[in-house]
Design a protein around this motif. Structure first.
Motif, PDB file in Angstrom:
ATOM      1  N   TYR A 161     -14.366  38.325  20.653  1.00 28.78           N
ATOM      2  CA  TYR A 161     -13.235  39.133  20.725  1.00 28.78           C
ATOM      3  C   TYR A 161     -13.085  40.034  19.876  1.00 28.78           C
ATOM      4  N   LEU A 162     -13.896  40.323  18.707  1.00 27.75           N
ATOM      5  CA  LEU A 162     -13.777  41.261  17.695  1.00 27.75           C
ATOM      6  C   LEU A 162     -14.339  42.518  18.225  1.00 27.75           C
ATOM      7  N   PRO A 163     -15.620  42.723  19.065  1.00 28.15           N
ATOM      8  CA  PRO A 163     -16.156  43.717  19.610  1.00 28.15           C
ATOM      9  C   PRO A 163     -15.067  44.143  20.552  1.00 28.15           C
ATOM     10  N   ARG A 164     -14.241  43.490  21.101  1.00 26.59           N
ATOM     11  CA  ARG A 164     -13.340  43.930  22.391  1.00 26.59           C
ATOM     12  C   ARG A 164     -12.330  44.480  21.662  1.00 26.59           C
ATOM     13  N   LEU A 165     -11.753  44.155  20.507  1.00 24.48           N
ATOM     14  CA  LEU A 165     -10.704  44.759  19.864  1.00 24.48           C
ATOM     15  C   LEU A 165     -11.307  46.225  19.115  1.00 24.48           C
ATOM     16  N   LEU A 166     -12.482  46.191  18.679  1.00 21.42           N
ATOM     17  CA  LEU A 166     -13.199  47.676  18.502  1.00 21.42           C
ATOM     18  C   LEU A 166     -13.084  48.617  19.574  1.00 21.42           C
ATOM     19  N   VAL A 167     -13.441  48.030  20.867  1.00 18.40           N
ATOM     20  CA  VAL A 167     -13.373  48.922  22.034  1.00 18.40           C
ATOM     21  C   VAL A 167     -12.176  49.526  22.363  1.00 18.40           C
ATOM     22  N   TYR A 168     -10.954  48.774  21.961  1.00 25.60           N
ATOM     23  CA  TYR A 168      -9.588  49.278  22.233  1.00 25.60           C
ATOM     24  C   TYR A 168      -9.144  50.135  21.091  1.00 25.60           C
ATOM     25  N   HIS A 169      -9.799  49.952  19.783  1.00 27.05           N
ATOM     26  CA  HIS A 169      -9.325  50.658  18.750  1.00 27.05           C
ATOM     27  C   HIS A 169     -10.095  52.119  18.739  1.00 27.05           C
ATOM     28  N   VAL A 170     -11.327  52.018  19.398  1.00 29.40           N
ATOM     29  CA  VAL A 170     -11.999  53.379  19.634  1.00 29.40           C
ATOM     30  C   VAL A 170     -11.411  54.191  20.819  1.00 29.40           C
ATOM     31  N   GLU A 171     -10.972  53.493  21.748  1.00 27.34           N
ATOM     32  CA  GLU A 171     -10.286  54.096  23.036  1.00 27.34           C
ATOM     33  C   GLU A 171      -8.690  54.460  22.495  1.00 27.34           C
ATOM     34  N   ALA A 172      -8.240  54.065  21.607  1.00 29.45           N
ATOM     35  CA  ALA A 172      -6.882  54.292  21.195  1.00 29.45           C
ATOM     36  C   ALA A 172      -7.014  55.684  20.422  1.00 29.45           C
ATOM     37  N   GLN A 173      -7.969  56.200  20.000  1.00 32.23           N
ATOM     38  CA  GLN A 173      -8.169  57.591  19.513  1.00 32.23           C
ATOM     39  C   GLN A 173      -8.128  58.769  20.487  1.00 32.23           C
ATOM     40  N   ASP A 174      -7.876  58.343  21.781  1.00 31.90           N
ATOM     41  CA  ASP A 174      -7.725  59.312  22.695  1.00 31.90           C
ATOM     42  C   ASP A 174      -6.264  59.674  23.228  1.00 31.90           C
ATOM     43  N   LYS A 175      -5.394  58.833  22.689  1.00 36.33           N
ATOM     44  CA  LYS A 175      -4.163  58.974  22.650  1.00 36.33           C
ATOM     45  C   LYS A 175      -3.464  59.944  21.869  1.00 36.33           C
ATOM     46  N   ASP A 176      -2.182  60.153  22.065  1.00 41.96           N
ATOM     47  CA  ASP A 176      -1.420  61.234  21.222  1.00 41.96           C
ATOM     48  C   ASP A 176      -1.409  60.740  19.603  1.00 41.96           C
ATOM     49  N   ALA A 177      -0.965  61.614  18.905  1.00 39.74           N
ATOM     50  CA  ALA A 177      -1.061  60.970  17.541  1.00 39.74           C
ATOM     51  C   ALA A 177      -0.287  60.257  17.105  1.00 39.74           C
ATOM     52  N   GLN A 178       0.953  59.939  17.732  1.00 39.22           N
ATOM     53  CA  GLN A 178       1.925  58.950  17.278  1.00 39.22           C
ATOM     54  C   GLN A 178       1.319  57.429  17.833  1.00 39.22           C
ATOM     55  N   ALA A 179       1.013  57.629  18.984  1.00 47.19           N
ATOM     56  CA  ALA A 179       0.247  56.148  19.684  1.00 47.19           C
ATOM     57  C   ALA A 179      -0.971  55.937  18.999  1.00 47.19           C
ATOM     58  N   ARG A 180      -1.761  57.024  18.664  1.00 47.29           N
ATOM     59  CA  ARG A 180      -2.939  56.603  17.885  1.00 47.29           C
ATOM     60  C   ARG A 180      -2.723  55.949  16.505  1.00 47.29           C
ATOM     61  N   GLU A 181      -1.822  56.389  15.925  1.00 52.15           N
ATOM     62  CA  GLU A 181      -1.501  55.799  14.771  1.00 52.15           C
ATOM     63  C   GLU A 181      -0.703  54.519  14.812  1.00 52.15           C
ATOM     64  N   ILE A 182      -0.177  54.223  15.558  1.00 49.19           N
ATOM     65  CA  ILE A 182       0.574  52.929  15.982  1.00 49.19           C
ATOM     66  C   ILE A 182      -0.534  52.201  16.168  1.00 49.19           C
ATOM     67  N   LEU A 183      -1.435  52.386  17.366  1.00 47.31           N
ATOM     68  CA  LEU A 183      -2.442  51.455  17.900  1.00 47.31           C
ATOM     69  C   LEU A 183      -3.357  51.078  16.814  1.00 47.31           C
ATOM     70  N   SER A 184      -3.880  52.152  15.922  1.00 44.55           N
ATOM     71  CA  SER A 184      -4.859  51.922  15.059  1.00 44.55           C
ATOM     72  C   SER A 184      -4.433  50.838  14.049  1.00 44.55           C
ATOM     73  N   LYS A 185      -3.245  51.351  13.336  1.00 45.49           N
ATOM     74  CA  LYS A 185      -2.739  50.147  12.521  1.00 45.49           C
ATOM     75  C   LYS A 185      -2.618  48.747  13.005  1.00 45.49           C
ATOM     76  N   GLN A 186      -2.179  48.678  14.245  1.00 46.42           N
ATOM     77  CA  GLN A 186      -2.145  47.249  14.905  1.00 46.42           C
ATOM     78  C   GLN A 186      -3.513  46.524  14.812  1.00 46.42           C
ATOM     79  N   PHE A 187      -4.713  47.558  15.492  1.00 51.52           N
ATOM     80  CA  PHE A 187      -6.194  46.979  15.450  1.00 51.52           C
ATOM     81  C   PHE A 187      -6.667  46.698  14.266  1.00 51.52           C
ATOM     82  N   GLU A 188      -6.112  47.453  13.206  1.00 54.68           N
ATOM     83  CA  GLU A 188      -6.854  47.043  12.015  1.00 54.68           C
ATOM     84  C   GLU A 188      -6.238  45.905  11.406  1.00 54.68           C
ATOM     85  N   LYS A 189      -5.065  45.617  11.559  1.00 52.58           N
ATOM     86  CA  LYS A 189      -4.593  44.376  11.016  1.00 52.58           C
ATOM     87  C   LYS A 189      -5.077  43.112  11.891  1.00 52.58           C
TER      88      LYS A 189
END
Length: 180
Positions: free
Chosen positions: A23-51
């Motif tokens: 599961y962890l590498p799958r979370l990392l995939v989503y974390h990387v792909e969240a970087q292509d989102k707009d700044a607000q979405a990227r920040e929200i998603l990155s914090k959630q994935f980090e948690k």
């Protein structure tokens, strides 16, 4: 302690550890792909994935890894220690388990890099990285069940051919979708 009880615990801990390793590498995939989102979405998603990554690693993967090692070494001591050198399949299994443990800590390294906003792998690379855990698991299972290197190699060969076919199919589907 009863060997079968210990073996049951070992299997439970291995399953728990691998749940995290898959599961962890799958979370990392989503974390990387969240970087292509707009700044607000990227920040929200990155914090959630980090948690999620931190909780998965610290609360499930680390205890499961240590308990897998503890029960596994206990079984070796109880069952095979007197004649350890004669069990070459067990030596190879331990080498694969060391490989799994290294993979575990590479996952931790990636978590730390991603937390520092250093995305050193792409989503595609992480998808391939995720397959390493599967290959190591297949190798260990074939060794434990067959208790010989030849059957393990045959099983691994079949798995690798299967993996190549699946990856080729995914690539073909991806190309067809991009052309449509």
């Amino acid at each position: 302690m009863d060997y079968n009880f210990l073996k049951s615990l070992h299997i439970i801990f291995v399953v728990s550890w691998f749940a995290g390793l898959f599961y962890l590498p799958r979370l990392l995939v989503y974390h990387v792909e969240a970087q292509d989102k707009d700044a607000q979405a990227r920040e929200i998603l990155s914090k959630q994935f980090e948690k999620m990554e931190k909780l998965l690693f610290n609360a499930i993967m680390i205890p499961a890894m240590w308990l897998t090692w503890l029960t596994g070494l206990s079984m070796i001591y109880l069952t095979w220690w007197d004649n350890f050198q004669a069990h070459t399949w067990l030596h190879l299994k331990l080498a694969f388990v060391i490989g799994i443990t290294i993979y575990h800590f590479v996952c931790r390294y990636l978590i730390r890099k991603f937390r520092a906003s250093e995305f050193i792998l792409t989503g595609g690379q992480l998808r391939l990285f995720n397959e390493i855990a599967t290959i190591l698991l297949v190798a260990v299972v074939f060794l434990v069940i067959a208790k010989n290197t030849f059957d393990m190699l045959m099983g691994m060969g079949g798995f690798i051919i299967f993996a190549i076919v699946i990856m080729a199919a995914v690539t073909i589907v991806k190309k067809i979708r991009s052309n449509a």
